[in-house]
Design a protein around this motif. Structure first.
Motif, PDB file in Angstrom:
ATOM      1  N   ILE A   1       0.846  -1.209   0.000  1.00 39.16           N
ATOM      2  CA  ILE A   1       0.000   0.000   0.000  1.00 39.16           C
ATOM      3  C   ILE A   1       0.874   1.250   0.000  1.00 39.16           C
ATOM      4  CG2 ILE A   1      -0.455   0.353   2.491  1.00 39.16           C
ATOM      5  CD1 ILE A   1      -3.445   0.867   1.548  1.00 39.16           C
ATOM      6  N   MET A   2       2.058   1.186   0.618  1.00 35.38           N
ATOM      7  CA  MET A   2       2.937   2.364   0.598  1.00 35.38           C
ATOM      8  C   MET A   2       3.409   2.656  -0.824  1.00 35.38           C
ATOM      9  SD  MET A   2       2.612   3.317   3.637  1.00 35.38           S
ATOM     10  CE  MET A   2       3.434   4.863   3.396  1.00 35.38           C
ATOM     11  N   ALA A   3       3.678   1.584  -1.597  1.00 31.79           N
ATOM     12  CA  ALA A   3       4.093   1.796  -2.993  1.00 31.79           C
ATOM     13  C   ALA A   3       2.952   2.450  -3.769  1.00 31.79           C
ATOM     14  CB  ALA A   3       4.478   0.454  -3.628  1.00 31.79           C
ATOM     15  N   LEU A   4       1.733   2.003  -3.492  1.00 31.97           N
ATOM     16  CA  LEU A   4       0.572   2.575  -4.189  1.00 31.97           C
ATOM     17  C   LEU A   4       0.373   4.043  -3.809  1.00 31.97           C
ATOM     18  CD1 LEU A   4      -1.817   1.784  -6.072  1.00 31.97           C
ATOM     19  CD2 LEU A   4      -3.120   1.207  -4.027  1.00 31.97           C
ATOM     20  N   VAL A   5       0.490   4.356  -2.507  1.00 28.28           N
ATOM     21  CA  VAL A   5       0.221   5.747  -2.110  1.00 28.28           C
ATOM     22  C   VAL A   5       1.333   6.692  -2.583  1.00 28.28           C
ATOM     23  CG1 VAL A   5      -1.296   5.114  -0.188  1.00 28.28           C
ATOM     24  CG2 VAL A   5       1.109   5.603   0.276  1.00 28.28           C
ATOM     25  N   GLU A   6       2.533   6.173  -2.757  1.00 28.84           N
ATOM     26  CA  GLU A   6       3.587   7.017  -3.357  1.00 28.84           C
ATOM     27  C   GLU A   6       3.138   7.449  -4.752  1.00 28.84           C
ATOM     28  OE1 GLU A   6       6.319   8.216  -2.114  1.00 28.84           O
ATOM     29  OE2 GLU A   6       6.794   6.952  -0.385  1.00 28.84           O
ATOM     30  N   ASN A   7       2.515   6.517  -5.492  1.00 28.44           N
ATOM     31  CA  ASN A   7       2.015   6.864  -6.824  1.00 28.44           C
ATOM     32  C   ASN A   7       0.845   7.833  -6.759  1.00 28.44           C
ATOM     33  OD1 ASN A   7       3.855   5.554  -8.422  1.00 28.44           O
ATOM     34  ND2 ASN A   7       2.763   3.594  -8.305  1.00 28.44           N
ATOM     35  N   VAL A   8       0.017   7.684  -5.717  1.00 28.09           N
ATOM     36  CA  VAL A   8      -1.091   8.636  -5.543  1.00 28.09           C
ATOM     37  C   VAL A   8      -0.515  10.036  -5.330  1.00 28.09           C
ATOM     38  CG1 VAL A   8      -3.036   9.326  -4.074  1.00 28.09           C
ATOM     39  CG2 VAL A   8      -2.682   6.904  -4.603  1.00 28.09           C
ATOM     40  N   LEU A   9       0.557  10.107  -4.571  1.00 34.21           N
ATOM     41  CA  LEU A   9       1.161  11.421  -4.303  1.00 34.21           C
ATOM     42  C   LEU A   9       1.743  12.039  -5.583  1.00 34.21           C
ATOM     43  CD1 LEU A   9       1.832  13.583  -2.285  1.00 34.21           C
ATOM     44  CD2 LEU A   9       3.910  12.346  -1.682  1.00 34.21           C
ATOM     45  N   ILE A  10       2.394  11.208  -6.386  1.00 31.41           N
ATOM     46  CA  ILE A  10       2.941  11.723  -7.662  1.00 31.41           C
ATOM     47  C   ILE A  10       1.797  12.253  -8.527  1.00 31.41           C
ATOM     48  CG2 ILE A  10       4.068  11.034  -9.830  1.00 31.41           C
ATOM     49  CD1 ILE A  10       5.718   9.027  -8.098  1.00 31.41           C
ATOM     50  N   PHE A  11       0.714  11.475  -8.587  1.00 29.92           N
ATOM     51  CA  PHE A  11      -0.466  11.881  -9.362  1.00 29.92           C
ATOM     52  C   PHE A  11      -1.034  13.188  -8.790  1.00 29.92           C
ATOM     53  CE2 PHE A  11      -5.227  11.387  -9.672  1.00 29.92           C
ATOM     54  CZ  PHE A  11      -5.346  11.590 -11.035  1.00 29.92           C
ATOM     55  N   ALA A  12      -1.158  13.248  -7.468  1.00 31.59           N
ATOM     56  CA  ALA A  12      -1.738  14.436  -6.814  1.00 31.59           C
ATOM     57  C   ALA A  12      -0.909  15.676  -7.136  1.00 31.59           C
ATOM     58  CB  ALA A  12      -1.830  14.221  -5.309  1.00 31.59           C
ATOM     59  N   CYS A  13       0.417  15.518  -7.131  1.00 32.07           N
ATOM     60  CA  CYS A  13       1.274  16.683  -7.385  1.00 32.07           C
ATOM     61  C   CYS A  13       1.084  17.206  -8.808  1.00 32.07           C
ATOM     62  CB  CYS A  13       2.732  16.332  -7.121  1.00 32.07           C
ATOM     63  SG  CYS A  13       3.069  16.255  -5.361  1.00 32.07           S
ATOM     64  N   LYS A  14       0.648  16.326  -9.716  1.00 31.37           N
ATOM     65  CA  LYS A  14       0.432  16.777 -11.093  1.00 31.37           C
ATOM     66  C   LYS A  14      -0.936  17.424 -11.263  1.00 31.37           C
ATOM     67  CE  LYS A  14       1.914  12.702 -12.881  1.00 31.37           C
ATOM     68  NZ  LYS A  14       2.078  11.616 -13.789  1.00 31.37           N
ATOM     69  N   ILE A  15      -1.908  16.952 -10.481  1.00 34.61           N
ATOM     70  CA  ILE A  15      -3.292  17.296 -10.834  1.00 34.61           C
ATOM     71  C   ILE A  15      -4.011  18.135  -9.772  1.00 34.61           C
ATOM     72  CG2 ILE A  15      -4.435  15.237  -9.908  1.00 34.61           C
ATOM     73  CD1 ILE A  15      -6.019  15.119 -12.487  1.00 34.61           C
ATOM     74  N   LEU A  16      -3.402  18.289  -8.597  1.00 35.84           N
ATOM     75  CA  LEU A  16      -4.073  19.083  -7.549  1.00 35.84           C
ATOM     76  C   LEU A  16      -3.841  20.566  -7.777  1.00 35.84           C
ATOM     77  CD1 LEU A  16      -3.578  17.871  -3.864  1.00 35.84           C
ATOM     78  CD2 LEU A  16      -5.732  18.211  -5.082  1.00 35.84           C
ATOM     79  N   GLN A  17      -4.875  21.358  -7.482  1.00 36.59           N
ATOM     80  CA  GLN A  17      -4.601  22.784  -7.549  1.00 36.59           C
ATOM     81  C   GLN A  17      -4.089  23.294  -6.219  1.00 36.59           C
ATOM     82  OE1 GLN A  17      -7.876  25.322  -8.482  1.00 36.59           O
ATOM     83  NE2 GLN A  17      -9.206  23.567  -8.654  1.00 36.59           N
ATOM     84  N   MET A  18      -3.484  24.482  -6.274  1.00 38.92           N
ATOM     85  CA  MET A  18      -2.951  25.088  -5.048  1.00 38.92           C
ATOM     86  C   MET A  18      -4.035  25.087  -3.991  1.00 38.92           C
ATOM     87  SD  MET A  18       0.148  25.941  -5.296  1.00 38.92           S
ATOM     88  CE  MET A  18       0.773  27.356  -4.478  1.00 38.92           C
ATOM     89  N   ASP A  19      -3.650  24.756  -2.783  1.00 41.46           N
ATOM     90  CA  ASP A  19      -4.559  24.745  -1.645  1.00 41.46           C
ATOM     91  C   ASP A  19      -5.486  23.523  -1.633  1.00 41.46           C
ATOM     92  OD1 ASP A  19      -4.601  26.245   0.608  1.00 41.46           O
ATOM     93  OD2 ASP A  19      -6.563  27.102   0.148  1.00 41.46           O
ATOM     94  N   GLY A  20      -5.312  22.619  -2.588  1.00 43.89           N
ATOM     95  CA  GLY A  20      -6.148  21.413  -2.649  1.00 43.89           C
ATOM     96  C   GLY A  20      -5.855  20.460  -1.491  1.00 43.89           C
ATOM     97  N   ALA A  21      -6.688  19.408  -1.405  1.00 43.22           N
ATOM     98  CA  ALA A  21      -6.557  18.461  -0.281  1.00 43.22           C
ATOM     99  C   ALA A  21      -6.494  17.022  -0.779  1.00 43.22           C
ATOM    100  CB  ALA A  21      -7.739  18.638   0.663  1.00 43.22           C
ATOM    101  N   LEU A  22      -5.866  16.199   0.046  1.00 43.77           N
ATOM    102  CA  LEU A  22      -5.658  14.792  -0.293  1.00 43.77           C
ATOM    103  C   LEU A  22      -5.943  13.953   0.949  1.00 43.77           C
ATOM    104  CD1 LEU A  22      -4.321  12.665  -2.252  1.00 43.77           C
ATOM    105  CD2 LEU A  22      -2.126  13.340  -1.283  1.00 43.77           C
ATOM    106  N   VAL A  23      -6.758  12.908   0.773  1.00 38.14           N
ATOM    107  CA  VAL A  23      -7.017  11.972   1.881  1.00 38.14           C
ATOM    108  C   VAL A  23      -6.553  10.604   1.405  1.00 38.14           C
ATOM    109  CG1 VAL A  23      -8.810  10.864   3.282  1.00 38.14           C
ATOM    110  CG2 VAL A  23      -9.037  13.289   2.654  1.00 38.14           C
ATOM    111  N   ILE A  24      -5.663   9.977   2.162  1.00 35.15           N
ATOM    112  CA  ILE A  24      -5.106   8.693   1.711  1.00 35.15           C
ATOM    113  C   ILE A  24      -5.184   7.652   2.819  1.00 35.15           C
ATOM    114  CG2 ILE A  24      -3.123   7.500   0.760  1.00 35.15           C
ATOM    115  CD1 ILE A  24      -1.936   9.867  -0.228  1.00 35.15           C
ATOM    116  N   LYS A  25      -5.680   6.479   2.430  1.00 38.69           N
ATOM    117  CA  LYS A  25      -5.665   5.363   3.392  1.00 38.69           C
ATOM    118  C   LYS A  25      -4.320   4.640   3.330  1.00 38.69           C
ATOM    119  CE  LYS A  25      -8.014   1.515   2.525  1.00 38.69           C
ATOM    120  NZ  LYS A  25      -9.287   0.785   2.423  1.00 38.69           N
ATOM    121  N   ILE A  26      -3.796   4.304   4.508  1.00 43.13           N
ATOM    122  CA  ILE A  26      -2.612   3.439   4.530  1.00 43.13           C
ATOM    123  C   ILE A  26      -2.813   2.352   5.590  1.00 43.13           C
ATOM    124  CG2 ILE A  26      -0.935   5.161   3.737  1.00 43.13           C
ATOM    125  CD1 ILE A  26      -0.181   5.659   6.552  1.00 43.13           C
ATOM    126  N   PHE A  27      -2.018   1.325   5.516  1.00 43.90           N
ATOM    127  CA  PHE A  27      -1.974   0.327   6.590  1.00 43.90           C
ATOM    128  C   PHE A  27      -0.667   0.555   7.326  1.00 43.90           C
ATOM    129  CE2 PHE A  27      -4.383  -2.242   3.291  1.00 43.90           C
ATOM    130  CZ  PHE A  27      -5.613  -2.015   3.874  1.00 43.90           C
TER     131      PHE A  27
END
Ligand code: SAM
Length: 212
Positions: free
Chosen positions: A140-166
């Motif tokens: 799941i950590m490998a997956l959320v690292e990819n979510v973060l890369i995606f978020a950095c490309k597509i989130l606008q300034m001041d945007g928010a991210l909620v991520i589940k981890i184990f």
């Protein structure tokens, strides 16, 4: 041989827990697709992320309970995209993609549909588990690292991210990394998340930087 005897002990425990779980009963009475909706309700009641978001991405969305809440709480003009490996019954206001989040073509399709940067990304994705705690944690950590890369490309300034981890050791390093990219980062364990589960959510808001 009786069916119960054939069932693995873990399946029996799961069934027993489901039957006795107040959140499962509540979800079914209210017509929610999964008890998971109560986790997002708690997160949103505390952090108020949905009502001002106009461009929302729900990753790992099946069977669709988080999307149900998004459709109910988001502003009328909000665009909502849901993505999962598995298809789920359509929901009004929710544009659905079926496939692997890590597929770059799918990520581009999501970005194209939104036509603007996202202001809220949610990831409730759980990769299939092996039963081995540390391996599941690392998956799941490998997956959320990819979510973060995606978020950095597509989130606008001041945007928010909620991520589940184990939880399993790497989450603190990941949270520290998030803190270099978002102004506020907190761990949140909703009451609807089972005590015995190692699942926890990271709620990051105030996106400030465009690179992971
Ligand atoms: C706990 S469920 C999500 C429940 C959902 N939030 C709801 O409220 O109904 C986790 C989901 O993550 C999805 N998933 C896991 N890995 C994925 C990936 N790489 N791409 C897309 N979906 C994924 C699974 O198919 C599963 O449906």
């Amino acid at each position: 041989m009786k069916i119960e005897k054939k069932m693995k002990q873990s399946s029996r425990q799961w069934l027993c827990r489901q039957l006795n779980d107040g959140f499962v009963k509540q979800a079914s009475t209210a017509g929610y697709r999964s008890r998971a909706i109560f986790k997002l309700m708690e997160i949103d009641d505390k952090f108020a992320l949905i009502k001002n978001a106009t461009s929302i991405i729900d990753l790992g969305a099946a069977p669709g309970s988080w999307s149900q809440l998004l459709a109910a709480r988001a502003a009328e003009n909000a665009k909502i995209v849901a993505l999962d490996l598995l298809p789920f019954a359509p929901l009004d206001r929710v544009h659905q993609y079926v496939g692997n989040f890590e597929d770059m073509a799918l990520q581009s399709a999501v970005a194209e549909y939104l036509e603007q940067k996202a202001d809220l990304i949610l990831s409730d994705m759980s990769p299939s588990t092996t039963g081995h705690r540390q391996i599941d944690h690392l998956k799941i950590m490998a997956l959320v690292e990819n979510v973060l890369i995606f978020a950095c490309k597509i989130l606008q300034m001041d945007g928010a991210l909620v991520i589940k981890i184990f939880q399993g050791g790497e989450e603190k390093r990941f949270a520290s990394h998030l803190k270099t990219i978002f102004r506020r980062v907190v761990f949140f364990k909703p009451q609807a998340s089972r005590n015995e589960s190692r699942e926890i959510y990271l709620v990051a808001s105030g996106f400030v930087l465009g690179r992971p």
